[in-house]
Design an enzyme around this catalytic site. Structure first.
Site, mmCIF file in Angstrom:
data_model
loop_
_atom_site.group_PDB
_atom_site.id
_atom_site.type_symbol
_atom_site.label_atom_id
_atom_site.label_comp_id
_atom_site.label_asym_id
_atom_site.label_seq_id
_atom_site.Cartn_x
_atom_site.Cartn_y
_atom_site.Cartn_z
ATOM 1 N N GLU A 9 92.379 12.580 16.532
ATOM 2 C CA GLU A 9 92.582 11.866 15.725
ATOM 3 C C GLU A 9 91.138 11.742 15.433
ATOM 4 O OE1 GLU A 9 93.970 8.052 14.711
ATOM 5 O OE2 GLU A 9 91.919 7.309 15.073
ATOM 6 N N ALA A 43 90.307 0.752 6.409
ATOM 7 C CA ALA A 43 90.894 -0.871 6.115
ATOM 8 C C ALA A 43 91.296 -1.254 4.579
ATOM 9 C CB ALA A 43 90.308 -2.253 7.134
ATOM 10 N N HIS A 69 96.467 10.070 7.550
ATOM 11 C CA HIS A 69 97.202 8.504 7.620
ATOM 12 C C HIS A 69 97.306 7.795 6.244
ATOM 13 C CE1 HIS A 69 95.520 7.380 12.060
ATOM 14 N NE2 HIS A 69 95.964 8.514 11.939
ATOM 15 N N ARG A 99 101.604 0.441 8.566
ATOM 16 C CA ARG A 99 100.980 -0.925 6.933
ATOM 17 C C ARG A 99 99.923 -0.463 7.344
ATOM 18 N NH1 ARG A 99 101.291 -7.029 9.537
ATOM 19 N NH2 ARG A 99 98.805 -6.233 9.925
ATOM 20 N N GLY A 100 98.908 -0.784 8.059
ATOM 21 C CA GLY A 100 96.686 -0.669 8.136
ATOM 22 C C GLY A 100 96.564 -2.628 7.614
ATOM 23 N N HIS A 144 102.310 -5.419 19.263
ATOM 24 C CA HIS A 144 101.725 -5.586 18.129
ATOM 25 C C HIS A 144 101.087 -7.107 18.433
ATOM 26 C CE1 HIS A 144 99.877 -6.109 13.975
ATOM 27 N NE2 HIS A 144 99.796 -4.839 13.679
ATOM 28 N N GLN A 171 98.960 2.360 20.337
ATOM 29 C CA GLN A 171 97.497 2.469 20.189
ATOM 30 C C GLN A 171 97.109 2.481 21.601
ATOM 31 O OE1 GLN A 171 94.406 1.133 19.277
ATOM 32 N NE2 GLN A 171 95.826 -0.341 18.023
ATOM 33 N N ARG A 267 84.078 12.707 18.362
ATOM 34 C CA ARG A 267 83.268 13.412 19.435
ATOM 35 C C ARG A 267 83.957 14.160 20.036
ATOM 36 N NH1 ARG A 267 80.250 9.293 22.843
ATOM 37 N NH2 ARG A 267 78.595 10.730 24.312
#
Length: 290
Positions: A9, A43, A69, A99-100, A144, A171, A267
């Site tokens: 990612e 966000a 995404h 969802r975000g 969550h 996550q 990185r």
């Protein structure tokens, strides 16, 4: 080379210097032949244009398969559908449906747009309706932060799968047990799609701990003690981070995990070191010529 599947990612750069750093990381990690590389969405959709631009460049200038995404925060259904159509028209075939986080940041209350999708399940369904996208979705091994229980999270993941999701990405977590418990519970519930562990080596101790707190990620005492004060000595921090991340991956590998998703933070070095410990090496020029 061991038979493992990996993915990475990245996040879209804000400045020219960050753009150079991103593409340096991509160029160093691309030879590992990842299954896909995902590009995050800020966000409240704050990086929409930068995400699209980065994904398009990956598609046009590399042999990598980008996954974009996409969230439903602060956007109408028509706006989300338009982004999906634009990705499809550009040749993107993989979406990470989320969802975000609210525009105010992680941990604040989510409010759906009055004319928008309410959750990742609805975003997944929209993606499958717009085009035959491959759709990855997220899950939280320790549930969550807004969820009442782990079993509720598994029900939500099943709903995402019913809507068309074909892969779950977790996550980040500090120890293997939460992920393994979730994997086993999901399997028992009849979930058969790949559930990739999300691996994030510590790039900045204070930032990592802040994110762990916001996402409900447990930080064991040994982990906190191992990194205490190391933001003052980045070289030492990076060595410890690579070692800890590699140990986590090796433990998961011993438990049958053969797919890993790395949160690179743009990185390359920490991800490269971890992959090396897993037995994944960049092919040499001699091997390429053979």
């Amino acid at each position: 080379m061991v038979d493992l599947a990996i993915s990475f990612e990245f996040f879209p750069p804000k400045t020219e210097a960050m753009e150079v750093k991103l593409w340096d990381a991509i160029s160093k990690l691309a030879p590992l032949a990842p299954d896909f590389v995902s590009v995050t969405y800020g966000a409240g959709g704050s990086t929409r244009e930068r995400t699209h631009r980065t994904v398009k460049r990956v598609l046009e200038e590399t042999s990598l398969q980008p996954a974009a995404h996409l969230t439903c925060v602060a956007a109408s259904k028509a706006e989300v559908d338009a982004v999906l159509q634009a990705y499809w028209d550009a040749g993107v075939r993989h979406i990470v449906a989320l969802r975000g986080d609210p525009p105010e940041g992680v941990g604040t209350t989510f409010k759906a747009h009055p004319d928008g999708y309410r959750n990742a399940t609805e975003v997944t369904a929209a993606a499958k309706r717009i085009g035959d996208f491959e759709v990855s979705v997220s899950f939280y091994p320790e549930k969550h932060p807004e969820s009442p229980s782990l079993s509720h999270d598994i029900d939500v993941l099943k709903a995402k799968i019913d809507a068309g999701a074909t892969r779950g990405i977790s996550q980040f977590f500090c120890e293997g047990e939460p992920y393994l418990r979730f994997r086993d519970a999901a399997t028992k519930a009849g979930i058969t799609i790949p559930l990739l562990p999300g691996i994030m080596a510590v790039g900045n101790v204070s930032g990592y701990l802040r994110m762990a707190g916001a996402t409900g990620t447990s930080v064991p005492d040994w982990f906190a003690q191992a990194f205490e004060g190391l933001d003052q000595t980045p070289d030492v921090r990076d060595m410890v981070a690579a070692s800890v991340a590699a140990d986590l991956c090796l433990k998961l590998q011993n438990e049958g995990v053969d797919r890993f998703h790395f949160y690179t933070l743009n990185r390359a070095e920490l991800a490269l070191a971890t992959c090396r410990r897993l037995g994944i090496k960049i092919p040499s020029q001699d091997q390429d010529a053979a």
